[in-house]
Write a protein that holds these residues in place. Structure first.
Motif, short mmCIF file in Angstrom:
data_model
loop_
_atom_site.label_atom_id
_atom_site.label_comp_id
_atom_site.label_asym_id
_atom_site.label_seq_id
_atom_site.Cartn_x
_atom_site.Cartn_y
_atom_site.Cartn_z
N SER A 25 -1.86 -0.17 -4.48
CA SER A 25 -2.52 -0.29 -3.18
C SER A 25 -1.94 -1.51 -2.45
CB SER A 25 -4.03 -0.47 -3.36
OG SER A 25 -4.58 0.58 -4.12
N THR A 26 -2.29 -1.64 -1.17
CA THR A 26 -1.89 -2.83 -0.43
C THR A 26 -2.97 -3.18 0.57
OG1 THR A 26 -0.06 -3.94 0.70
CG2 THR A 26 -0.63 -1.72 1.48
N ILE A 27 -2.83 -4.31 1.22
CA ILE A 27 -3.77 -4.76 2.24
C ILE A 27 -2.97 -5.09 3.49
CG2 ILE A 27 -5.48 -6.49 2.90
CD1 ILE A 27 -6.12 -6.82 -0.09
N LEU A 28 -3.24 -4.36 4.57
CA LEU A 28 -2.51 -4.53 5.82
C LEU A 28 -3.46 -4.31 7.00
CD1 LEU A 28 0.75 -2.48 5.07
CD2 LEU A 28 0.63 -4.97 5.37
N PRO A 29 -3.10 -4.79 8.18
CA PRO A 29 -3.86 -4.40 9.37
C PRO A 29 -3.60 -2.93 9.69
CG PRO A 29 -1.99 -5.77 9.98
CD PRO A 29 -2.05 -5.77 8.49
N PHE A 30 -4.55 -2.30 10.37
CA PHE A 30 -4.45 -0.87 10.61
C PHE A 30 -3.21 -0.52 11.44
CE2 PHE A 30 -5.44 3.07 12.93
CZ PHE A 30 -5.75 3.89 11.86
N GLY A 31 -2.82 -1.39 12.37
CA GLY A 31 -1.67 -1.11 13.22
C GLY A 31 -0.40 -0.86 12.44
N ALA A 32 -0.29 -1.46 11.26
CA ALA A 32 0.92 -1.30 10.45
C ALA A 32 1.03 0.08 9.81
CB ALA A 32 0.97 -2.38 9.37
N VAL A 33 -0.10 0.80 9.73
CA VAL A 33 -0.10 2.09 9.00
C VAL A 33 -0.70 3.23 9.82
CG1 VAL A 33 -0.18 0.99 6.72
CG2 VAL A 33 -2.32 1.53 7.91
N HIS A 34 -0.96 3.01 11.11
CA HIS A 34 -1.69 4.02 11.88
C HIS A 34 -0.96 5.36 11.93
CE1 HIS A 34 0.66 4.06 15.71
NE2 HIS A 34 1.01 2.85 15.30
N ARG A 93 -0.29 -12.66 3.74
CA ARG A 93 -0.62 -12.84 2.31
C ARG A 93 -1.51 -14.06 2.13
NH1 ARG A 93 1.67 -12.07 -2.88
NH2 ARG A 93 0.14 -12.95 -4.34
N ARG A 94 -1.25 -15.12 2.89
CA ARG A 94 -2.09 -16.31 2.77
C ARG A 94 -3.53 -16.02 3.16
NH1 ARG A 94 2.62 -18.95 4.79
NH2 ARG A 94 1.77 -19.01 6.90
N VAL A 95 -3.71 -15.18 4.18
CA VAL A 95 -5.06 -14.79 4.59
C VAL A 95 -5.75 -14.02 3.47
CG1 VAL A 95 -6.39 -13.39 6.21
CG2 VAL A 95 -4.47 -14.75 7.04
N VAL A 96 -5.04 -13.07 2.87
CA VAL A 96 -5.60 -12.26 1.78
C VAL A 96 -5.97 -13.15 0.59
CG1 VAL A 96 -5.10 -10.47 0.08
CG2 VAL A 96 -4.42 -10.16 2.47
N ASP A 97 -5.07 -14.03 0.19
CA ASP A 97 -5.33 -14.89 -0.97
C ASP A 97 -6.53 -15.80 -0.73
OD1 ASP A 97 -3.23 -13.77 -2.31
OD2 ASP A 97 -1.86 -15.45 -2.07
N ALA A 98 -6.65 -16.32 0.48
CA ALA A 98 -7.79 -17.19 0.80
C ALA A 98 -9.10 -16.41 0.73
CB ALA A 98 -7.61 -17.80 2.18
N ALA A 99 -9.08 -15.16 1.20
CA ALA A 99 -10.30 -14.34 1.20
C ALA A 99 -10.75 -14.01 -0.22
CB ALA A 99 -10.06 -13.06 1.99
N VAL A 100 -9.81 -13.65 -1.10
CA VAL A 100 -10.22 -13.30 -2.47
C VAL A 100 -10.64 -14.54 -3.25
CG1 VAL A 100 -8.87 -11.18 -2.53
CG2 VAL A 100 -7.83 -13.31 -3.32
N ARG A 101 -10.06 -15.69 -2.92
CA ARG A 101 -10.52 -16.93 -3.58
C ARG A 101 -11.98 -17.22 -3.23
NH1 ARG A 101 -5.39 -19.08 -2.33
NH2 ARG A 101 -6.25 -20.08 -0.46
N ARG A 102 -12.32 -17.02 -1.95
CA ARG A 102 -13.72 -17.25 -1.54
C ARG A 102 -14.67 -16.26 -2.21
NH1 ARG A 102 -11.15 -17.50 3.70
NH2 ARG A 102 -10.80 -19.67 4.30
#
Length: 319
Positions: free
Chosen positions: A238-247, A202-211
């Motif tokens: 919707s959600t944001i995850l790496p592909f491995g979590a939903v393959h 989540r921290r990665v996602v939040d940092a990306a949308v802030r930028r």
């Protein structure tokens, strides 16, 4: 003084609580208290004083702790040295994995480790990255794979995989042919189900949308990848995850995963080991298996990202 009493004493001191120590040691709290009281009786002094948050060492307790901690560390090192010299790999390795990667790597690693090292034992804990970080630094885990790890004095880390994050949506709600890459600016128009703020991903996602100077509409925060996927499949967001979590769900046609076209929508997976305890032969063997399995998963399309060679990128290395 007996070695068992000293181990119990150190565990209570490390955790600052008899109840927490009893859980970790796997004994009842009254039994633990009796062992510590026996030690105090023999030394004719109080080793702990009680307060509202638990217990703390007395001055005499601190003196004993400093000596015993060093002694137990030396005993642990010699045990590891003796085990390393044996012909067959033995001992127990405790591994921590975040939920988004455990579903992909957990079972294959357990199977491969058992096949290669039948005299050793692998324990796997599925925990979010924030907790994994605390457990590594506290010496509760021998090894962890985690996201968004800061470098600290109590941990050695080595980069493993840079994963591309995916926009994950319900397949039944997606428009026909709407499965290609999506621009990060499109995320502002969607409603999301995401892990809580303490989660590394989540921290990665939040940092990306802030930028990107956009705000996400987060309707639900759930610290369970399984529950998040279920809600998304039901059309709750919707959600944001790496592909491995939903393959698996993608291949079954239940979810769709679209790469987000942003240089910031990538998460670094690292391997981490405690700094102040030896890396055993079994742990080193497991590290090698993790790299092999990750390379295989990327080649098979189960994981999407770039594998980082061990010891590269200028990071600390536990290998």
């Amino acid at each position: 003084m007996e070695l068992l009493e000293l181990r119990y004493f150190v565990q209570v001191a490390d955790l600052g609580s008899f109840s927490k120590a009893s859980v970790k040691l796997g004994i009842t709290q009254p039994a633990l208290s009796r062992q510590v009281q026996k030690l105090e009786h023999e030394l004719r002094t109080s080793l702990f004083y009680r307060h509202g948050r638990g217990v703390s060492l007395t001055q005499q307790g601190r003196k004993l702790y400093d000596v015993v901690r060093h002694l137990l560390g030396a005993l642990s090192e010699i045990k590891e040295e003796i085990q390393d010299q044996s012909e067959r790999l033995t001992g127990t390795v405790t591994l921590g994995l975040p939920p988004s990667i455990c579903a992909t790597l957990g079972a294959p690693l357990a199977r491969r480790f058992h096949e290669n090292y039948p005299d050793a034992t692998l324990r796997i804990h599925e925990v979010f990255s924030g907790t994994l970080l605390e457990w590594v630094e506290g010496g509760r885990l021998d090894l962890a794979v985690l996201y968004d790890a800061r470098r600290g004095r109590s941990m050695l880390s080595s980069p493993l995989l840079v994963e591309s994050l995916q926009l994950v949506q319900s397949a039944k709600d997606a428009a026909a042919g709407d499965d290609g890459p999506v621009g990060v600016e499109r995320l502002a128009d969607l409603h999301f189900v995401l892990p809580g703020l303490e989660n590394g991903l989540r921290r990665v996602v939040d940092a990306a949308v802030r930028r990107a100077d956009i705000d996400l509409q987060v309707d639900m925060e759930i610290d369970s990848v399984t529950a998040i996927k279920q809600l998304v499949e039901e059309g709750m967001g919707s959600t944001i995850l790496p592909f491995g979590a939903v393959h698996r769900e993608v291949r079954q046609g239940r979810l769709i995963a679209r790469e987000i076209t942003s240089k910031d929508m990538h998460a670094m997976l690292v391997t981490a080991t405690p700094l102040h305890q030896p890396v055993s032969k079994a742990t080193r063997a497991l590290l090698r298996l993790i790299h092999v399995e990750v390379v295989k998963c990327v080649a098979n399309g189960v994981l999407k990202g770039k594998v980082v060679a061990p010891g590269s990128a200028g990071e600390d290395s536990a290998l």
